[in-house]
Design a protein around this motif. Structure first.
Motif, PDB file in Angstrom:
ATOM      1  N   ALA A  98     -23.311  -8.689 -39.768  1.00 39.48           N
ATOM      2  CA  ALA A  98     -21.993  -9.172 -40.134  1.00 39.48           C
ATOM      3  C   ALA A  98     -22.009 -10.419 -41.078  1.00 39.48           C
ATOM      4  O   ALA A  98     -21.185 -10.824 -42.226  1.00 39.48           O
ATOM      5  N   SER A  99     -23.082 -11.103 -41.015  1.00 40.99           N
ATOM      6  CA  SER A  99     -23.305 -12.118 -41.961  1.00 40.99           C
ATOM      7  C   SER A  99     -23.640 -11.616 -43.299  1.00 40.99           C
ATOM      8  O   SER A  99     -23.078 -12.206 -44.305  1.00 40.99           O
ATOM      9  N   MET A 100     -24.200 -10.779 -43.593  1.00 38.37           N
ATOM     10  CA  MET A 100     -24.380 -10.066 -45.014  1.00 38.37           C
ATOM     11  C   MET A 100     -23.235  -9.618 -45.535  1.00 38.37           C
ATOM     12  O   MET A 100     -22.812  -9.692 -46.520  1.00 38.37           O
ATOM     13  N   GLU A 101     -22.620  -8.777 -44.577  1.00 43.94           N
ATOM     14  CA  GLU A 101     -21.122  -8.233 -45.077  1.00 43.94           C
ATOM     15  C   GLU A 101     -20.320  -9.472 -45.577  1.00 43.94           C
ATOM     16  O   GLU A 101     -19.431  -9.216 -46.459  1.00 43.94           O
ATOM     17  N   ASP A 102     -20.443 -10.675 -44.879  1.00 45.62           N
ATOM     18  CA  ASP A 102     -19.391 -11.819 -45.417  1.00 45.62           C
ATOM     19  C   ASP A 102     -20.094 -12.707 -46.465  1.00 45.62           C
ATOM     20  O   ASP A 102     -19.542 -13.655 -46.865  1.00 45.62           O
ATOM     21  N   ASN A 103     -21.274 -12.018 -46.890  1.00 42.45           N
ATOM     22  CA  ASN A 103     -21.866 -12.588 -48.212  1.00 42.45           C
ATOM     23  C   ASN A 103     -22.415 -14.239 -47.796  1.00 42.45           C
ATOM     24  O   ASN A 103     -22.409 -15.086 -48.602  1.00 42.45           O
ATOM     25  N   ASN A 104     -22.916 -14.370 -46.547  1.00 36.59           N
ATOM     26  CA  ASN A 104     -23.459 -15.563 -46.183  1.00 36.59           C
ATOM     27  C   ASN A 104     -24.908 -15.578 -46.327  1.00 36.59           C
ATOM     28  O   ASN A 104     -25.686 -14.887 -45.917  1.00 36.59           O
ATOM     29  N   THR A 105     -25.078 -16.869 -46.911  1.00 39.85           N
ATOM     30  CA  THR A 105     -26.687 -17.297 -47.121  1.00 39.85           C
ATOM     31  C   THR A 105     -27.163 -17.781 -45.762  1.00 39.85           C
ATOM     32  O   THR A 105     -26.725 -18.707 -45.179  1.00 39.85           O
ATOM     33  N   SER A 106     -28.339 -17.363 -45.377  1.00 43.59           N
ATOM     34  CA  SER A 106     -28.763 -17.892 -44.032  1.00 43.59           C
ATOM     35  C   SER A 106     -30.221 -17.932 -44.066  1.00 43.59           C
ATOM     36  O   SER A 106     -30.949 -16.984 -44.629  1.00 43.59           O
ATOM     37  N   CYS A 107     -31.014 -18.329 -42.924  1.00 47.31           N
ATOM     38  CA  CYS A 107     -32.347 -18.426 -42.950  1.00 47.31           C
ATOM     39  C   CYS A 107     -32.865 -18.157 -41.545  1.00 47.31           C
ATOM     40  O   CYS A 107     -32.954 -16.854 -41.080  1.00 47.31           O
ATOM     41  N   PHE A 108     -32.717 -19.059 -40.451  1.00 49.75           N
ATOM     42  CA  PHE A 108     -33.448 -18.600 -39.158  1.00 49.75           C
ATOM     43  C   PHE A 108     -32.361 -17.794 -38.203  1.00 49.75           C
ATOM     44  O   PHE A 108     -31.348 -17.878 -38.270  1.00 49.75           O
ATOM     45  N   ASN A 109     -32.984 -16.723 -37.808  1.00 43.97           N
ATOM     46  CA  ASN A 109     -32.279 -15.980 -36.744  1.00 43.97           C
ATOM     47  C   ASN A 109     -33.671 -15.207 -36.093  1.00 43.97           C
ATOM     48  O   ASN A 109     -34.343 -14.367 -36.640  1.00 43.97           O
ATOM     49  N   TYR A 110     -33.829 -15.378 -34.761  1.00 45.85           N
ATOM     50  CA  TYR A 110     -34.929 -14.840 -34.163  1.00 45.85           C
ATOM     51  C   TYR A 110     -34.702 -13.294 -33.732  1.00 45.85           C
ATOM     52  O   TYR A 110     -34.152 -12.947 -32.615  1.00 45.85           O
ATOM     53  N   ILE A 156     -30.047 -14.770 -49.819  1.00 45.89           N
ATOM     54  CA  ILE A 156     -29.297 -15.511 -50.778  1.00 45.89           C
ATOM     55  C   ILE A 156     -28.129 -14.319 -51.261  1.00 45.89           C
ATOM     56  O   ILE A 156     -28.483 -13.292 -51.593  1.00 45.89           O
ATOM     57  N   ASN A 157     -26.725 -15.081 -51.103  1.00 50.49           N
ATOM     58  CA  ASN A 157     -25.608 -14.021 -51.475  1.00 50.49           C
ATOM     59  C   ASN A 157     -25.960 -12.560 -51.262  1.00 50.49           C
ATOM     60  O   ASN A 157     -26.047 -11.623 -52.092  1.00 50.49           O
ATOM     61  N   PRO A 158     -26.237 -12.128 -49.968  1.00 51.03           N
ATOM     62  CA  PRO A 158     -26.808 -10.799 -49.426  1.00 51.03           C
ATOM     63  C   PRO A 158     -25.896  -9.717 -49.945  1.00 51.03           C
ATOM     64  O   PRO A 158     -26.162  -8.525 -49.923  1.00 51.03           O
ATOM     65  N   LEU A 159     -24.765  -9.786 -50.088  1.00 55.27           N
ATOM     66  CA  LEU A 159     -23.669  -8.686 -50.405  1.00 55.27           C
ATOM     67  C   LEU A 159     -23.968  -8.197 -51.726  1.00 55.27           C
ATOM     68  O   LEU A 159     -24.036  -7.076 -51.868  1.00 55.27           O
ATOM     69  N   TYR A 160     -24.401  -9.009 -52.630  1.00 56.65           N
ATOM     70  CA  TYR A 160     -24.610  -8.742 -54.033  1.00 56.65           C
ATOM     71  C   TYR A 160     -26.107  -8.407 -54.171  1.00 56.65           C
ATOM     72  O   TYR A 160     -26.371  -8.051 -55.374  1.00 56.65           O
ATOM     73  N   ASN A 161     -26.881  -8.640 -53.247  1.00 57.94           N
ATOM     74  CA  ASN A 161     -28.170  -8.391 -53.427  1.00 57.94           C
ATOM     75  C   ASN A 161     -28.710  -7.720 -52.180  1.00 57.94           C
ATOM     76  O   ASN A 161     -29.428  -8.287 -51.381  1.00 57.94           O
ATOM     77  N   PRO A 162     -28.505  -6.416 -52.022  1.00 57.03           N
ATOM     78  CA  PRO A 162     -28.673  -5.666 -50.640  1.00 57.03           C
ATOM     79  C   PRO A 162     -30.292  -5.451 -50.296  1.00 57.03           C
ATOM     80  O   PRO A 162     -31.215  -5.653 -51.452  1.00 57.03           O
ATOM     81  N   TYR A 163     -30.371  -5.045 -49.031  1.00 54.51           N
ATOM     82  CA  TYR A 163     -31.747  -4.598 -48.634  1.00 54.51           C
ATOM     83  C   TYR A 163     -31.646  -3.081 -48.553  1.00 54.51           C
ATOM     84  O   TYR A 163     -30.665  -2.211 -48.098  1.00 54.51           O
ATOM     85  N   ILE A 164     -32.678  -2.393 -49.376  1.00 56.14           N
ATOM     86  CA  ILE A 164     -32.425  -1.016 -49.712  1.00 56.14           C
ATOM     87  C   ILE A 164     -33.814  -0.390 -49.136  1.00 56.14           C
ATOM     88  O   ILE A 164     -34.916  -0.823 -49.354  1.00 56.14           O
ATOM     89  N   THR A 165     -33.571   0.807 -48.184  1.00 52.00           N
ATOM     90  CA  THR A 165     -34.891   1.472 -47.812  1.00 52.00           C
ATOM     91  C   THR A 165     -34.799   2.788 -48.403  1.00 52.00           C
ATOM     92  O   THR A 165     -33.730   3.205 -48.872  1.00 52.00           O
ATOM     93  N   TYR A 166     -35.901   3.496 -48.473  1.00 54.25           N
ATOM     94  CA  TYR A 166     -36.024   4.815 -49.030  1.00 54.25           C
ATOM     95  C   TYR A 166     -36.786   5.996 -48.131  1.00 54.25           C
ATOM     96  O   TYR A 166     -37.630   5.561 -47.615  1.00 54.25           O
TER      97      TYR A 166
END
Length: 340
Positions: free
Chosen positions: A237-249, A269-279
């Motif tokens: 949800a944080s990434m979808e909202d393009n929220n920059t964040s750090c700590f989360n256990y 940083i700006n996660p919506l525009y810089n996604p996490y991609i697995t292959y």
């Protein structure tokens, strides 16, 4: 004494009695009882906590404090007013009571944060001025400091594990004593200056504050920088909202291994525009968050893209961070982490 004089005296006395009664009723009508004062001002006359002598000063102090409002609630009272320790656990989502003595680095109850009415941020409001003596300020709006007891209670059960007394439960691999609260300024996507806040490992607090200060000087745009509690700890949800964040256990996605975010050593940083991609083995891609699919093609030109020419990349790597965009098995373009 003749009869006429007696009658005149009786009339005069009667008039005096009538006038005195009227004045007495008028005075009573304009006065306010203590019960009325308490009712209007929301104070309790039964409590001994407001003052030792029960004087009007104690009542005035109680009136000033009034009702506590949830931080960031703009519907009532002063913005960013934190709740006191007695009601904080009931009103804050995901908080839990716990034995402060068992938590390393837990602050004492007399440290309760004073509200920071100049800020609408939850963390800034909860920390208030309680950590001023240990605050490290680089410039106005850019500082880091320990996490107050109020903020710890807010985080517990959301980004920080709630206490678990079951025999099989393991202790968290990080303590509040090892974390820091970081306050920054940044430019949002409208080009306006905005406040931001992070929780990070104390080992990188100075780095992050310096990096964000330099980004701000260069008017680098970040859509929002909020604690993960704003999303109830939901990283997607944080990434979808393009929220920059750090700590989360939390663990690495689709893994039991703890993420560097769980130690406060990684930031997205700006996660919506810089996604996490697995292959997958068949060559197909899985993009996270799913709505970031249009930004998975890194050969395309679009705003807010992090690459090796980007200022964000240059600043983080110059401070010793590793960029997830350089990994081979996966690509995490939003992600910077520091291990040493």
């Amino acid at each position: 004494m003749d009869r006429d004089k007696i009658l005149k005296m009786i009339v005069i006395l009667a008039a005096i009695v009538v006038i005195a009664g009227s004045l007495s009723r008028l005075a009573a009508r304009n006065s306010m009882s203590l019960d009325e004062y308490a009712s209007i001002n929301g104070t309790s006359l039964d409590s001994d906590d407001d003052g030792e002598d029960g004087s009007s000063d104690a009542l005035a102090d109680s009136d000033i404090s009034g009702e506590s409002n949830r931080p960031g609630d703009s519907s009532a009272g002063e913005p960013g007013q934190p709740e006191d320790g007695s009601s904080d656990e009931a009103a804050q989502p995901g908080t839990a009571s716990f034995d402060e003595a068992a938590q390393p680095g837990t602050a004492s109850s007399d440290e309760t944060a004073q509200p920071d009415t100049a800020s609408s941020l939850v963390g800034a409001s909860l920390n208030g001025s309680s950590q001023l003596e240990q605050r490290v300020t680089l410039a106005e709006g850019f500082y880091y400091e320990p996490i107050s007891d109020n903020l710890r209670r807010y985080m517990t059960g959301i980004s920080f594990p709630a206490p678990d007394d079951s025999p099989e439960a393991a202790e968290p691999e990080i303590t509040f004593q090892e974390l820091m609260y970081v306050h920054i300024l940044h430019y949002d996507f409208e080009g306006d200056s905005a406040e931001g806040e992070l929780i990070c490992n104390a080992a990188i607090a100075q780095d992050l504050t310096e990096i964000f200060q330099e980004l701000y000087r260069n008017e680098y745009r970040l859509e929002k920088v909020l604690l993960i509690e704003a999303y109830d700890g939901d990283d997607t949800a944080s990434m979808e909202d393009n929220n920059t964040s750090c700590f989360n256990y939390r663990p690495v996605e689709e893994s039991d291994r703890l993420s560097k975010h769980a130690y406060g050593l990684a930031i997205d940083i700006n996660p919506l525009y810089n996604p996490y991609i697995t292959y997958a083995q068949d060559g197909t891609e899985e993009v996270s968050p799913p709505s970031a699919l249009p930004y998975a093609d890194r050969s395309a030109r679009f705003p807010y893209k992090i690459d090796e020419d980007d200022l964000c990349y240059k600043l983080f790597t110059s401070h010793g961070f590793i960029w997830g965009g350089n990994w081979n098995s996966v690509k995490d373009y939003q992600h910077f982490q520091k291990t040493n």
